[in-house]
Design a protein around this motif. Structure first.
Motif, PDB file in Angstrom:
ATOM      1  N   GLY A 129      -2.859  33.536  38.971  1.00 48.90           N
ATOM      2  CA  GLY A 129      -3.312  33.456  40.345  1.00 48.90           C
ATOM      3  C   GLY A 129      -2.517  34.221  41.377  1.00 48.90           C
ATOM      4  N   ALA A 130      -1.533  35.007  40.958  1.00 44.91           N
ATOM      5  CA  ALA A 130      -0.797  35.821  41.934  1.00 44.91           C
ATOM      6  C   ALA A 130      -1.763  36.813  42.580  1.00 44.91           C
ATOM      7  N   ASP A 131      -1.573  37.048  43.853  1.00 41.88           N
ATOM      8  CA  ASP A 131      -2.461  37.916  44.625  1.00 41.88           C
ATOM      9  C   ASP A 131      -2.050  39.379  44.473  1.00 41.88           C
ATOM     10  N   PRO A 132      -2.896  40.220  43.862  1.00 44.01           N
ATOM     11  CA  PRO A 132      -2.542  41.632  43.698  1.00 44.01           C
ATOM     12  C   PRO A 132      -2.429  42.384  45.022  1.00 44.01           C
ATOM     13  N   ARG A 133      -2.951  41.788  46.097  1.00 41.79           N
ATOM     14  CA  ARG A 133      -2.861  42.417  47.416  1.00 41.79           C
ATOM     15  C   ARG A 133      -1.964  41.613  48.351  1.00 41.79           C
ATOM     16  N   GLY A 134      -1.163  40.726  47.773  1.00 44.17           N
ATOM     17  CA  GLY A 134      -0.256  39.905  48.579  1.00 44.17           C
ATOM     18  C   GLY A 134       0.731  40.757  49.354  1.00 44.17           C
ATOM     19  N   VAL A 135       1.119  40.268  50.502  1.00 35.81           N
ATOM     20  CA  VAL A 135       2.013  41.007  51.388  1.00 35.81           C
ATOM     21  C   VAL A 135       3.371  40.306  51.425  1.00 35.81           C
ATOM     22  N   HIS A 185       6.342  52.874  38.127  1.00 34.20           N
ATOM     23  CA  HIS A 185       5.872  52.090  36.984  1.00 34.20           C
ATOM     24  C   HIS A 185       4.356  52.182  36.818  1.00 34.20           C
ATOM     25  N   PRO A 186       3.869  53.219  36.120  1.00 34.07           N
ATOM     26  CA  PRO A 186       2.431  53.426  35.998  1.00 34.07           C
ATOM     27  C   PRO A 186       1.687  52.281  35.311  1.00 34.07           C
ATOM     28  N   ALA A 187       2.275  51.642  34.317  1.00 36.65           N
ATOM     29  CA  ALA A 187       1.572  50.545  33.634  1.00 36.65           C
ATOM     30  C   ALA A 187       1.277  49.412  34.607  1.00 36.65           C
ATOM     31  N   VAL A 188       2.218  49.134  35.487  1.00 37.39           N
ATOM     32  CA  VAL A 188       2.015  48.066  36.469  1.00 37.39           C
ATOM     33  C   VAL A 188       1.003  48.511  37.520  1.00 37.39           C
ATOM     34  N   VAL A 189       1.043  49.762  37.922  1.00 37.41           N
ATOM     35  CA  VAL A 189       0.064  50.273  38.889  1.00 37.41           C
ATOM     36  C   VAL A 189      -1.348  50.114  38.330  1.00 37.41           C
ATOM     37  N   HIS A 190      -1.562  50.531  37.092  1.00 38.99           N
ATOM     38  CA  HIS A 190      -2.885  50.374  36.461  1.00 38.99           C
ATOM     39  C   HIS A 190      -3.302  48.908  36.453  1.00 38.99           C
ATOM     40  N   LEU A 191      -2.410  48.051  36.043  1.00 31.13           N
ATOM     41  CA  LEU A 191      -2.710  46.616  35.970  1.00 31.13           C
ATOM     42  C   LEU A 191      -3.099  46.067  37.337  1.00 31.13           C
ATOM     43  N   LEU A 192      -2.327  46.404  38.355  1.00 30.44           N
ATOM     44  CA  LEU A 192      -2.628  45.918  39.706  1.00 30.44           C
ATOM     45  C   LEU A 192      -3.974  46.434  40.196  1.00 30.44           C
ATOM     46  N   LEU A 193      -4.250  47.694  39.956  1.00 30.34           N
ATOM     47  CA  LEU A 193      -5.535  48.260  40.381  1.00 30.34           C
ATOM     48  C   LEU A 193      -6.693  47.606  39.624  1.00 30.34           C
ATOM     49  N   ASP A 194      -6.486  47.336  38.348  1.00 33.26           N
ATOM     50  CA  ASP A 194      -7.525  46.664  37.559  1.00 33.26           C
ATOM     51  C   ASP A 194      -7.805  45.253  38.063  1.00 33.26           C
ATOM     52  N   ARG A 195      -6.822  44.659  38.728  1.00 33.21           N
ATOM     53  CA  ARG A 195      -6.944  43.277  39.194  1.00 33.21           C
ATOM     54  C   ARG A 195      -7.203  43.142  40.683  1.00 33.21           C
ATOM     55  N   GLY A 196      -7.503  44.240  41.364  1.00 33.82           N
ATOM     56  CA  GLY A 196      -7.924  44.133  42.755  1.00 33.82           C
ATOM     57  C   GLY A 196      -7.047  44.777  43.796  1.00 33.82           C
ATOM     58  N   ALA A 197      -5.915  45.335  43.400  1.00 33.54           N
ATOM     59  CA  ALA A 197      -5.113  46.080  44.372  1.00 33.54           C
ATOM     60  C   ALA A 197      -5.908  47.320  44.782  1.00 33.54           C
ATOM     61  N   ASP A 198      -5.518  47.913  45.872  1.00 35.15           N
ATOM     62  CA  ASP A 198      -6.218  49.073  46.411  1.00 35.15           C
ATOM     63  C   ASP A 198      -5.230  50.232  46.522  1.00 35.15           C
ATOM     64  N   VAL A 199      -5.644  51.419  46.096  1.00 32.74           N
ATOM     65  CA  VAL A 199      -4.751  52.579  46.203  1.00 32.74           C
ATOM     66  C   VAL A 199      -4.391  52.871  47.657  1.00 32.74           C
ATOM     67  N   ASP A 200      -5.153  52.357  48.585  1.00 35.96           N
ATOM     68  CA  ASP A 200      -4.881  52.581  50.002  1.00 35.96           C
ATOM     69  C   ASP A 200      -4.126  51.435  50.666  1.00 35.96           C
ATOM     70  N   ASP A 201      -3.639  50.453  49.879  1.00 40.39           N
ATOM     71  CA  ASP A 201      -2.841  49.370  50.470  1.00 40.39           C
ATOM     72  C   ASP A 201      -1.607  49.985  51.111  1.00 40.39           C
ATOM     73  N   ALA A 202      -1.528  49.889  52.421  1.00 46.30           N
ATOM     74  CA  ALA A 202      -0.469  50.563  53.167  1.00 46.30           C
ATOM     75  C   ALA A 202       0.552  49.577  53.706  1.00 46.30           C
ATOM     76  N   GLN A 203       1.773  50.049  53.758  1.00 46.13           N
ATOM     77  CA  GLN A 203       2.844  49.316  54.415  1.00 46.13           C
ATOM     78  C   GLN A 203       2.905  49.800  55.864  1.00 46.13           C
ATOM     79  N   PRO A 204       3.708  49.182  56.719  1.00 43.90           N
ATOM     80  CA  PRO A 204       3.777  49.632  58.109  1.00 43.90           C
ATOM     81  C   PRO A 204       4.034  51.141  58.207  1.00 43.90           C
ATOM     82  N   GLY A 205       3.418  51.738  59.186  1.00 42.87           N
ATOM     83  CA  GLY A 205       3.511  53.177  59.360  1.00 42.87           C
ATOM     84  C   GLY A 205       2.424  53.908  58.602  1.00 42.87           C
ATOM     85  N   GLY A 206       1.593  53.147  57.882  1.00 41.42           N
ATOM     86  CA  GLY A 206       0.481  53.742  57.162  1.00 41.42           C
ATOM     87  C   GLY A 206       0.833  54.328  55.810  1.00 41.42           C
ATOM     88  N   PHE A 207       2.036  54.061  55.311  1.00 39.22           N
ATOM     89  CA  PHE A 207       2.461  54.641  54.043  1.00 39.22           C
ATOM     90  C   PHE A 207       1.783  53.933  52.877  1.00 39.22           C
TER      91      PHE A 207
END
Length: 130
Positions: A60-66, A84-106
């Motif tokens: 139940g961890a939130d892949p888009r949690g802040v 860490h590409p394996a983790v990036v793939h996993l997060l994207l497969d579970r609902g993370a977004d490639v455009d999830d930005a931190q402050p400043g739009g990064f």
């Protein structure tokens, strides 16, 4: 019953069996944050622990949690910054977004480019096109 510190120690050490036991004993630990405001999923993403990340997401961890430290980092920002590409793939497969930005739009792409991580840049570009 495990503690928050046990949870973060298990994640950092890649001890998935201990992590599983802690979450079995206390499912509420999934919402724990460390002293810096990061979730266990953020830590798994930063340290490159895909098996821990997979278990946390399944529980139940939130892949888009802040992060709660003022940086507003998402786990995918941490995984990209850690390279860490394996983790990036996993997060994207579970609902993370490639455009999830931190402050400043990064975005994760900005982070990967700043690190001169061509493989990560390519991964993020390909996943953005899916």
């Amino acid at each position: 019953m495990g503690t928050r510190d046990d949870l973060f120690s298990a994640v950092a050490g890649g001890d998935v069996e201990r992590l599983r036991a802690l979450l079995d004993d206390d499912p509420a630990l999934i919402a724990a944050v460390d002293d810096y405001g990061f979730s266990a999923l953020h830590q798994a993403a930063w340290t490159g622990e895909p098996k821990a990340a997979e278990l946390l997401l399944a529980r139940g961890a939130d892949p888009r949690g802040v992060a709660h430290d003022g940086t507003a980092l998402h786990p995918i920002n941490s995984a990209a910054a850690g390279g860490h590409p394996a983790v990036v793939h996993l997060l994207l497969d579970r609902g993370a977004d490639v455009d999830d930005a931190q402050p400043g739009g990064f975005t994760p792409l900005h982070v990967a480019a700043a690190r001169n991580d061509a493989a990560m840049v390519g991964l993020l570009f390909r996943r953005a096109l899916i």
